[in-house]
Design an enzyme around this catalytic site. Structure first.
Site, short mmCIF file in Angstrom:
data_model
loop_
_atom_site.label_atom_id
_atom_site.label_comp_id
_atom_site.label_asym_id
_atom_site.label_seq_id
_atom_site.Cartn_x
_atom_site.Cartn_y
_atom_site.Cartn_z
N ASN A 12 0.87 -1.17 0.00
CA ASN A 12 0.00 0.00 0.00
C ASN A 12 0.91 1.22 0.00
OD1 ASN A 12 -1.86 2.03 0.46
ND2 ASN A 12 -2.99 0.91 2.03
N ARG A 94 -2.60 -1.80 -3.67
CA ARG A 94 -3.70 -0.85 -3.64
C ARG A 94 -3.40 0.23 -4.67
NH1 ARG A 94 -4.38 4.25 0.17
NH2 ARG A 94 -6.41 4.96 -0.51
N HIS A 182 -11.44 5.29 -1.69
CA HIS A 182 -11.42 4.54 -0.43
C HIS A 182 -12.22 3.24 -0.53
CE1 HIS A 182 -10.56 8.64 1.55
NE2 HIS A 182 -9.44 7.95 1.53
N GLY A 213 -6.67 11.51 4.21
CA GLY A 213 -7.70 11.66 3.21
C GLY A 213 -9.03 11.29 3.85
N ARG A 242 -5.82 18.55 1.75
CA ARG A 242 -6.62 18.74 0.55
C ARG A 242 -7.88 19.54 0.87
NH1 ARG A 242 -6.83 12.56 -1.19
NH2 ARG A 242 -5.59 12.25 0.68
N GLY A 335 -7.87 6.45 10.50
CA GLY A 335 -7.09 6.94 11.63
C GLY A 335 -7.82 7.89 12.54
N GLU A 386 -7.78 -2.57 4.84
CA GLU A 386 -7.64 -2.54 3.39
C GLU A 386 -6.70 -3.63 2.88
OE1 GLU A 386 -7.97 2.18 2.36
OE2 GLU A 386 -6.36 1.55 3.71
#
Length: 401
Positions: A12, A94, A182, A213, A242, A335, A386
């Protein structure tokens, strides 16, 4: 339990870090816990470091000209030692963007890699680095199967009305549409939520993936029906660096009036906005929460950043609730979502019209169920996984020899 010595490595790759995990695909069903995992952090910075679940750790001195290649080589050295003579069945990656062409896990060859490189402008913080790892392995170990697992794939179930942009129809025909991201995280939620929350998980569900993100996904019958990220990973919620959803007129203004170049605007939107841009302090919510009581201009900016962050989440949850026609279950993950009891509390306080009532002790323990019995909706916290989803997809794509 059936066992055979076949392992799947999951990579990842982000812009400054690489997470890795090793799963035993010879065990059926595939264990959700990796038998070994770790990460290299700080790639390209002054203090790169290696850490893994076996307790190994070291500060790294990476080649400054090709730090990413050097980090991958260090991971490979550790992987080879960990294999202890066992073979790799596949490497799962990923990959953030599959465009309109790729909606299923895909074995990567030179032609597929070339396709995926064309999507780099759509996900510049992530796409180049996953593809760099793939390209290195294609060159050095061409017989090793590699499987791209796409963050966009889970959202292929959303209806066309959610995919379309209000641009000339030719844009839709060229592939300009809302893709959503995601997806590996949301696919894990679609797997685990029914186990955790029973029938409510098949009802009207919103999952809040809140990390550096961030996005929301509305699920019905465990399928994506709407999400906040769109054509790129800039859209939707305010994030660490972002901007999230933005009036395109602001971009035109920066370019026409402030004379920023295309590259400068891109850097502002991806790297200088969000929590970092508004606060001027940090992209990390825990750092900001620790400084919001400051009685100075910095404290004022920190409070403004956190208020905007929460407001955008509340606003988008409201919008997705309207699309779903109500809400049965709200789940926090990633997170920030998994670890910030205070931000979960503030978000739920802003959703008073939905009637969430938190069990403060359960919220402080980070779940799994953090709503009180009298709450009109259930509220939960669930750790995402993930890497396991990617390993499972790769195992299906590359049958045992």
């Amino acid at each position: 339990m059936k066992h055979s010595p076949e392992l799947i490595l999951v990579l990842n790759c982000g812009s400054s870090s690489i997470k890795f995990a090793l799963f035993d695909a010879g065990v059926e069903p595939l264990p959700r816990q990796a038998e070994w995992s770790g990460k290299v952090t700080g790639i390209g910075g002054p203090h790169p470091a290696y850490r893994d679940s076996a307790g190994a750790g070291e500060d790294l001195a990476l080649d400054r000209q090709q730090p990413y290649h050097a980090a991958l080589e260090r991971i490979r050295e550790h992987v080879v030692r960990r294999l202890e003579g066992r073979g790799l069945r596949a490497v799962a990656h990923r990959v953030v963007h599959g465009g309109s062409k790729y909606s299923a896990p895909t074995r990567v060859d030179a032609a597929v890699l070339a396709d995926l490189k064309s999507f780099i402008p759509l996900a510049p913080l992530h796409q180049p680095f996953a593809l760099e790892a793939i390209e290195v392995l294609l060159t050095e170990l061409p017989e090793l199967p590699q499987v791209a697992c796409f963050d966009t794939a889970f959202h292929h179930t959303v209806p066309q009305v959610e995919q379309m942009l209000a641009l000339p129809y030719a844009a839709w025909q060229r592939g300009l549409r809302r893709y959503g991201f995601h997806g590996l995280s949301y696919e894990y939620m679609a797997t685990v939520l029914e186990e955790r929350f029973g029938a409510a998980a098949r009802g009207r569900v919103i999952v809040a993936h809140l990390g550096s993100g961030a996005s929301l996904c509305a699920l019905q019958d465990l399928r994506s029906v709407a999400t906040t990220m769109g054509f790129s990973a800039l859209d939707g919620l305010m994030m660490g660096t972002r901007c999230g959803a933005l009036d395109p007129g602001a971009v035109l203004y920066m370019m026409e009036i402030e004379k920023l170049t295309l590259q400068q605007v891109g850097h502002v939107l991806y790297h200088e906005s969000g929590l970092l841009g508004v606060s001027g302090v940090s992209a990390d919510p825990p750092v900001l929460l620790a400084q919001e009581d400051r009685d100075d201009a910095t404290g004022e900016r920190v409070r403004a950043a956190l208020a905007l962050y929460v407001r955008r989440i509340v606003r988008e949850i409201g919008a997705l609730t309207a699309v779903l026609g109500g809400l049965d279950l709200l789940v926090f993950t990633a997170g920030v979502g998994e670890h910030s009891a205070e931000l979960r509390r503030r978000i739920c306080a802003g959703l008073g019209f939905l009637g969430p009532v938190l069990d403060e002790a359960a919220n402080a323990r980070h779940g799994p169920l953090i709503s009180a019995p009298e709450s009109r909706i259930q509220v939960g916290v669930e750790a995402t996984n993930e890497e396991w989803v990617a390993a499972r997809l790769a195992a299906a794509a590359v049958p045992p020899a």
